[in-house]
Design an enzyme around this catalytic site. Structure first.
Site, PDB file in Angstrom:
ATOM      1  N   TYR A  51       0.802  -1.163  -0.135  1.00 21.72           N
ATOM      2  CA  TYR A  51      -0.033  -0.106  -0.134  1.00 21.72           C
ATOM      3  C   TYR A  51       0.771   1.253  -0.066  1.00 21.72           C
ATOM      4  O   TYR A  51       1.865   1.343   0.747  1.00 21.72           O
ATOM      5  CB  TYR A  51      -1.054   0.155   1.405  1.00 21.72           C
ATOM      6  CG  TYR A  51      -2.399  -0.429   0.940  1.00 21.72           C
ATOM      7  CD1 TYR A  51      -2.925   0.202  -0.131  1.00 21.72           C
ATOM      8  CD2 TYR A  51      -3.076  -1.514   1.604  1.00 21.72           C
ATOM      9  CE1 TYR A  51      -4.318  -0.147  -0.427  1.00 21.72           C
ATOM     10  CE2 TYR A  51      -4.329  -1.830   1.308  1.00 21.72           C
ATOM     11  CZ  TYR A  51      -4.794  -1.143   0.293  1.00 21.72           C
ATOM     12  OH  TYR A  51      -6.193  -1.604   0.027  1.00 21.72           O
ATOM     13  N   GLU A  53      -0.438   4.985  -0.635  1.00 23.21           N
ATOM     14  CA  GLU A  53      -1.068   5.962  -0.696  1.00 23.21           C
ATOM     15  C   GLU A  53      -0.390   7.332  -0.618  1.00 23.21           C
ATOM     16  O   GLU A  53       0.442   7.319   0.160  1.00 23.21           O
ATOM     17  CB  GLU A  53      -2.251   6.310   0.390  1.00 23.21           C
ATOM     18  CG  GLU A  53      -3.532   5.556  -0.026  1.00 23.21           C
ATOM     19  CD  GLU A  53      -3.723   4.339   0.697  1.00 23.21           C
ATOM     20  OE1 GLU A  53      -2.598   3.503   0.916  1.00 23.21           O
ATOM     21  OE2 GLU A  53      -4.913   3.901   1.040  1.00 23.21           O
ATOM     22  N   ASP A 197      -7.360  13.093 -25.089  1.00 24.24           N
ATOM     23  CA  ASP A 197      -7.283  11.953 -24.661  1.00 24.24           C
ATOM     24  C   ASP A 197      -6.376  10.944 -25.734  1.00 24.24           C
ATOM     25  O   ASP A 197      -7.149  10.595 -26.784  1.00 24.24           O
ATOM     26  CB  ASP A 197      -8.941  11.457 -24.562  1.00 24.24           C
ATOM     27  CG  ASP A 197      -8.900   9.782 -24.135  1.00 24.24           C
ATOM     28  OD1 ASP A 197      -7.765   9.111 -24.296  1.00 24.24           O
ATOM     29  OD2 ASP A 197      -9.924   9.344 -23.608  1.00 24.24           O
ATOM     30  N   THR A 223      -4.299   5.670 -22.101  1.00 22.12           N
ATOM     31  CA  THR A 223      -4.370   4.261 -21.478  1.00 22.12           C
ATOM     32  C   THR A 223      -2.796   3.854 -21.665  1.00 22.12           C
ATOM     33  O   THR A 223      -2.325   4.360 -22.582  1.00 22.12           O
ATOM     34  CB  THR A 223      -5.205   3.368 -21.816  1.00 22.12           C
ATOM     35  OG1 THR A 223      -5.174   3.844 -23.220  1.00 22.12           O
ATOM     36  CG2 THR A 223      -6.683   3.638 -21.158  1.00 22.12           C
ATOM     37  N   LYS A 226      -2.785   0.192 -25.291  1.00 22.76           N
ATOM     38  CA  LYS A 226      -3.508   0.031 -26.460  1.00 22.76           C
ATOM     39  C   LYS A 226      -2.165  -0.059 -27.552  1.00 22.76           C
ATOM     40  O   LYS A 226      -1.343  -0.817 -27.292  1.00 22.76           O
ATOM     41  CB  LYS A 226      -4.385   1.191 -26.867  1.00 22.76           C
ATOM     42  CG  LYS A 226      -5.504   1.109 -25.936  1.00 22.76           C
ATOM     43  CD  LYS A 226      -6.738   1.964 -26.489  1.00 22.76           C
ATOM     44  CE  LYS A 226      -8.029   1.967 -25.542  1.00 22.76           C
ATOM     45  NZ  LYS A 226      -8.044   2.589 -24.211  1.00 22.76           N
ATOM     46  N   ARG A 232      -2.513  -2.686 -18.760  1.00 21.88           N
ATOM     47  CA  ARG A 232      -3.698  -2.172 -18.399  1.00 21.88           C
ATOM     48  C   ARG A 232      -3.530  -1.179 -17.438  1.00 21.88           C
ATOM     49  O   ARG A 232      -2.853  -1.472 -16.331  1.00 21.88           O
ATOM     50  CB  ARG A 232      -4.819  -2.954 -17.931  1.00 21.88           C
ATOM     51  CG  ARG A 232      -5.074  -4.294 -19.061  1.00 21.88           C
ATOM     52  CD  ARG A 232      -6.604  -4.678 -18.717  1.00 21.88           C
ATOM     53  NE  ARG A 232      -7.326  -3.880 -19.619  1.00 21.88           N
ATOM     54  CZ  ARG A 232      -7.721  -4.048 -20.895  1.00 21.88           C
ATOM     55  NH1 ARG A 232      -7.118  -4.927 -21.609  1.00 21.88           N
ATOM     56  NH2 ARG A 232      -8.607  -3.312 -21.521  1.00 21.88           N
TER      57      ARG A 232
HETATM   58  N1  DSN Z   1     -12.714   0.306 -24.876  1.00 19.89           N
HETATM   59  C1  DSN Z   1     -11.852   1.069 -25.526  1.00 19.89           C
HETATM   60  C2  DSN Z   1     -11.783   1.023 -26.897  1.00 19.89           C
HETATM   61  O1  DSN Z   1     -11.808  -0.066 -27.494  1.00 19.89           O
HETATM   62  O2  DSN Z   1     -11.580   2.042 -27.850  1.00 19.89           O
HETATM   63  C3  DSN Z   1     -11.913   2.488 -25.258  1.00 19.89           C
HETATM   64  O3  DSN Z   1     -12.099   2.805 -23.817  1.00 19.89           O
END
Ligand code: DSN
Length: 415
Positions: A51, A53, A197, A223, A226, A232
């Protein structure tokens, strides 16, 4: 997974089946990828036990001297990779990163101008069923009906009329390059905060295959799983003016203990993305997407905006007489994984849709190139034309399996 196999054979069976599915199929959902074994090692490490924080040097629990090193490394690497003043590497996922950006920049009830979800936006960009649409006033903008491209003049006109507090760019289903400079100009003209984003294109940006939003944006969220090919999770990058507000918004505003194992995996991912090979990878994603687009066009498919500049394509199936839902199902049966997706001005519901969204990041990670893209477009055309022909789908399934076997996935993990 040898511990799980003996402790919990039931769970192990499902996990092994998923590995086999990934290995033997063609993963073409543009937001998915195959991260490295090093990223997985960090995620499966003892760091999950701690932990912590707070932030490095300012924690609420003892014993964080090594966690501080890990988080500082992740922060410094994220800043260097994208050229940002500040980085917060704690958000558990993209939704939390976007929520932190809104918390830092807005009061509840203020306005966000974001791209319509059905035109390529995201749930957290102002959908009425999401916190963003419930807590903030949403001013949606659209792509142009004819060109299916962003129309910067129309966006500016809307922004000047509506005077949003925040303008949001960066999308989940927009196949073209974004002009961040144009958005900066619009935000300055109407006095809005500019947020990007970049979740979908972060890997392309890191590898120099798409312009970088950092010099133009006040806040950039992403994120890490991707095109960036990490674990993730998510990050928020910002200017000096927003840095402290973002940190306070993430903790204690939204989250408790950070996922230190995920932060370590983000550090691995940023390190990987700084290597010259990653730039080669990012450019190959785009080249493959362009090759796939060309091959699909020559098979008689319509593409939203006529093609792609990035990692994804949006196929308009209207002319083919099949819905996105039916196409997704038929392709799944042949081992090709895509997702149904609305096209701009779609007349079908988001559950049915007139389109499918496909991408090349995962196939490029496997080492596939332009020749394979052409072959895959041929598979897709056959399956969609013969969507009810089980024999045909089984035949293509075998051909997909054979193609996939030439590009082994995670051979180190054994059977
Ligand atoms: N779920 C993602 C996507 O597939 O584009 C976006 O959060």
């Amino acid at each position: 997974m040898s511990y799980i196999s003996s402790l919990d054979p039931q769970l192990y069976a499902s996990m092994s089946a998923e590995l086999l599915r990934q290995r033997t199929g063609l993963e073409m959902i543009p937001s998915e990828n195959f991260c490295s074994l090093a990223v997985m090692e960090a995620q499966g490490s003892v760091l999950t036990n701690k932990y912590s924080e707070g932030y490095p040097g300012k924690r609420y629990y003892g014993g964080n001297e090594f966690i501080d090193q890990v988080e500082t490394l992740a922060i410094e690497r994220a800043k260097k990779l994208f050229g940002s003043f500040a980085a917060n590497v704690q958000p558990h996922a993209g939704s939390q990163a976007n929520m932190a950006a809104y918390f830092a920049a807005l009061e509840p009830g203020q306005s966000i101008m974001g791209l319509n979800l059905s035109h390529g936006g995201h749930l957290t960009h102002g959908s009425p069923v999401n916190f963003s649409g419930k807590w903030y006033k949403i001013i949606p903008y659209n792509v142009d009906k004819e060109t299916q491209l962003l129309d910067y003049d129309a966006i500016k006109k809307l922004a000047m009329e509506q005077k949003p507090n925040l303008i949001l760019t960066g999308y989940t289903a927009y196949p073209r390059t974004i002009n961040f400079g144009a958005f900066r100009e619009i935000a300055d003209a109407c006095g809005a905060v500019l947020m990007t984003d970049m979740a979908h294109i972060a890997g392309l940006i890191a590898g120099g295959a798409h312009p970088n939003p950092i010099p133009f944006s006040d806040i950039v969220t992403s994120t890490t799983h991707k095109t960036l090919r990490g674990p993730r999770g998510a990050i928020v990058l910002s200017t000096e003016a927003f840095a402290q507000k973002i940190d306070k918004a993430v903790f204690p505003g939204l989250q408790g203990g950070p996922f230190d194992h995920a932060i370590a995996a983000k550090a691995v991912c940023f390190h990987e993305a700084m290597q010259p090979e990653f730039s080669t990878y990012a450019h190959a994603i785009v080249e493959n997407a362009k090759a796939l687009a060309e091959a699909l066009l020559s098979q008689g498919f319509d593409l939203v905006s006529g093609g792609t500049d990035n990692h994804l394509l949006l196929v308009d199936l209207t002319k083919k007489g099949i819905t996105g839902k039916e196409a997704q199902l038929a392709l799944d049966e042949a081992g090709i994984t895509v997702n149904k997706n609305t096209i701009p001005y779609d007349t079908q519901s988001p559950f049915i849709t007139s389109g499918i969204r496909i991408g090349t990041p995962a196939l490029t990670t496997r080492g596939m190139g332009k020749g394979e893209m052409k072959e895959i477009a041929g598979f897709m055309a056959k399956v969609i034309a013969g969507k009810e022909d089980d024999t045909l789908k089984a035949k293509i399934r075998n051909e997909v399996r054979e193609l996939a076997s030439k590009f082994p996935l995670y051979p180190e993990l054994g059977e």
